[in-house]
Enzyme design. Structure first.
Site, PDB file in Angstrom:
ATOM      1  N   HIS A 183       0.858  -1.188   0.000  1.00  0.00           N
ATOM      2  CA  HIS A 183       0.000   0.000   0.000  1.00  0.00           C
ATOM      3  C   HIS A 183       0.896   1.242   0.000  1.00  0.00           C
ATOM      4  O   HIS A 183       1.837   1.314   0.797  1.00  0.00           O
ATOM      5  CB  HIS A 183      -0.890  -0.026   1.257  1.00  0.00           C
ATOM      6  CG  HIS A 183      -1.815   1.135   1.323  1.00  0.00           C
ATOM      7  ND1 HIS A 183      -2.942   1.240   0.544  1.00  0.00           N
ATOM      8  CD2 HIS A 183      -1.760   2.276   2.063  1.00  0.00           C
ATOM      9  CE1 HIS A 183      -3.554   2.379   0.801  1.00  0.00           C
ATOM     10  NE2 HIS A 183      -2.855   3.028   1.720  1.00  0.00           N
ATOM     11  N   GLU A 229       8.717   0.920  -2.733  1.00  0.00           N
ATOM     12  CA  GLU A 229       7.891  -0.299  -2.836  1.00  0.00           C
ATOM     13  C   GLU A 229       8.710  -1.426  -3.445  1.00  0.00           C
ATOM     14  O   GLU A 229       8.650  -2.572  -3.004  1.00  0.00           O
ATOM     15  CB  GLU A 229       6.653  -0.038  -3.710  1.00  0.00           C
ATOM     16  CG  GLU A 229       5.673   0.940  -3.112  1.00  0.00           C
ATOM     17  CD  GLU A 229       4.421   1.110  -3.969  1.00  0.00           C
ATOM     18  OE1 GLU A 229       3.999   0.146  -4.616  1.00  0.00           O
ATOM     19  OE2 GLU A 229       3.873   2.229  -3.989  1.00  0.00           O
TER      20      GLU A 229
HETATM   21  C1  GRF Z   1       1.432   0.655  -6.310  1.00  0.00           C
HETATM   22  O1  GRF Z   1       1.533   1.996  -5.927  1.00  0.00           O
HETATM   23  C2  GRF Z   1       0.877  -0.155  -5.168  1.00  0.00           C
HETATM   24  O2  GRF Z   1       1.276   0.322  -3.931  1.00  0.00           O
HETATM   25  C3  GRF Z   1      -0.593   0.012  -5.345  1.00  0.00           C
HETATM   26  O3  GRF Z   1      -0.796  -0.002  -6.739  1.00  0.00           O
HETATM   27  C4  GRF Z   1       0.399   0.411  -7.388  1.00  0.00           C
HETATM   28  C5  GRF Z   1       0.768  -0.689  -8.314  1.00  0.00           C
HETATM   29  O4  GRF Z   1       1.831  -0.402  -9.117  1.00  0.00           O
HETATM   30  N1  GRF Z   1      -1.302  -0.991  -4.601  1.00  0.00           N
HETATM   31  P1  GRF Z   1       2.451  -1.472 -10.087  1.00  0.00           P
HETATM   32  O5  GRF Z   1       1.316  -2.075 -10.921  1.00  0.00           O
HETATM   33  O6  GRF Z   1       3.179  -2.508  -9.282  1.00  0.00           O
HETATM   34  O7  GRF Z   1       3.383  -0.672 -10.967  1.00  0.00           O
END
Ligand code: GRF
Length: 218
Positions: A109, A174
């Site tokens: 998230h 992330e």
């Molecule tokens: C990311 O920001 C994640 O935190 C959210 O959706 C986005 C997905 O990005 N849940 P990706 O598809 O991995 O580029």
């Protein structure tokens, strides 16, 4: 070696980060299947480029969400998936799905939970004026972004930030913490006690961050 099932709905940059860590042998895991609820997303292309099996599941083909999730569970189980990874999967899962993989579903998230659950959270963080935001990997329970927290990364929010600038800064983190969380799981180092996730043998960090910089004690 653990088997992963990865659920996506978008560009799949987190999926790519996980693939890259596996290919670099930093993570001992195998992606058994990538599932999307939208056929036209780049995440599916990414999976195909790496010869990972893909599956498209369309909610509209099922009379109810429960039926769709039942099918999802069957697909994941038939691929011997040990850990389900939600990587930008833009749909809530039903309680039956969550019960089928107890403490075995992770989500990422783009905010520091429990602040800013839900959608459009980078925009909300900028509008609120918080000085820090970040990202959270958590286990999925039946609430929205409420499950036990595995790992978080913090980034500063600048006065002149746009939603896009903040989202980009968070996304970079992330890509670091999601593979790490999966690695903790793969190494059997995760223990859940109520709301708390204990990670065996992890290094403690020291010190504090402030934003803007404190000047008087320098
Ligand atoms: C990311 O920001 C994640 O935190 C959210 O959706 C986005 C997905 O990005 N849940 P990706 O598809 O991995 O580029």
């Amino acid at each position: 070696m653990i088997n992963l099932g990865i659920l996506v709905s978008g560009s799949g940059t987190n999926l790519q980060a996980i693939i890259d860590c596996i290919e670099a042998k930093q993570l001992a895991a195998k992606i058994k299947i990538v599932i999307s609820n939208n056929a036209n997303v780049y995440a599916i292309e990414r999976a195909k480029k790496h010869y990972i099996p893909t599956f498209i599941i369309q909610d509209s083909h099922f009379p109810a969400r429960e039926d769709c999730d039942k099918h999802l569970v069957e697909i994941l189980k038939s691929h011997s998936v040990d850990l389900v990874i939600l990587a930008g999967f833009m749909r809530l899962l039903t309680p039956a799905f969550i019960k089928a993989f107890p403490l075995k579903i992770l989500n990422i998230h783009p905010a520091l939970l429990p602040a800013f659950p839900g959608l459009h959270v980078q925009e909300k963080a900028v509008e609120y004026g918080v000085k820090f935001s970040g990202c959270t990997v958590h286990m999925v329970d039946e609430g929205v972004d409420t499950g036990p927290i595995v790992i978080q990364a913090v980034v500063p929010v600048h006065e002149d930030d746009t939603e896009e600038a903040l989202a980009k800064r968070i996304l970079k983190e992330e890509h670091r913490i999601y593979p790490q969380a999966i690695k903790f799981f793969a190494e059997g180092r995760i223990e859940v006690k109520g709301r708390k996730v204990i990670i065996k043998g992890c290094r403690k960090i020291e010190g504090a961050l402030e934003n803007p910089k404190v000047e008087i004690f320098e």
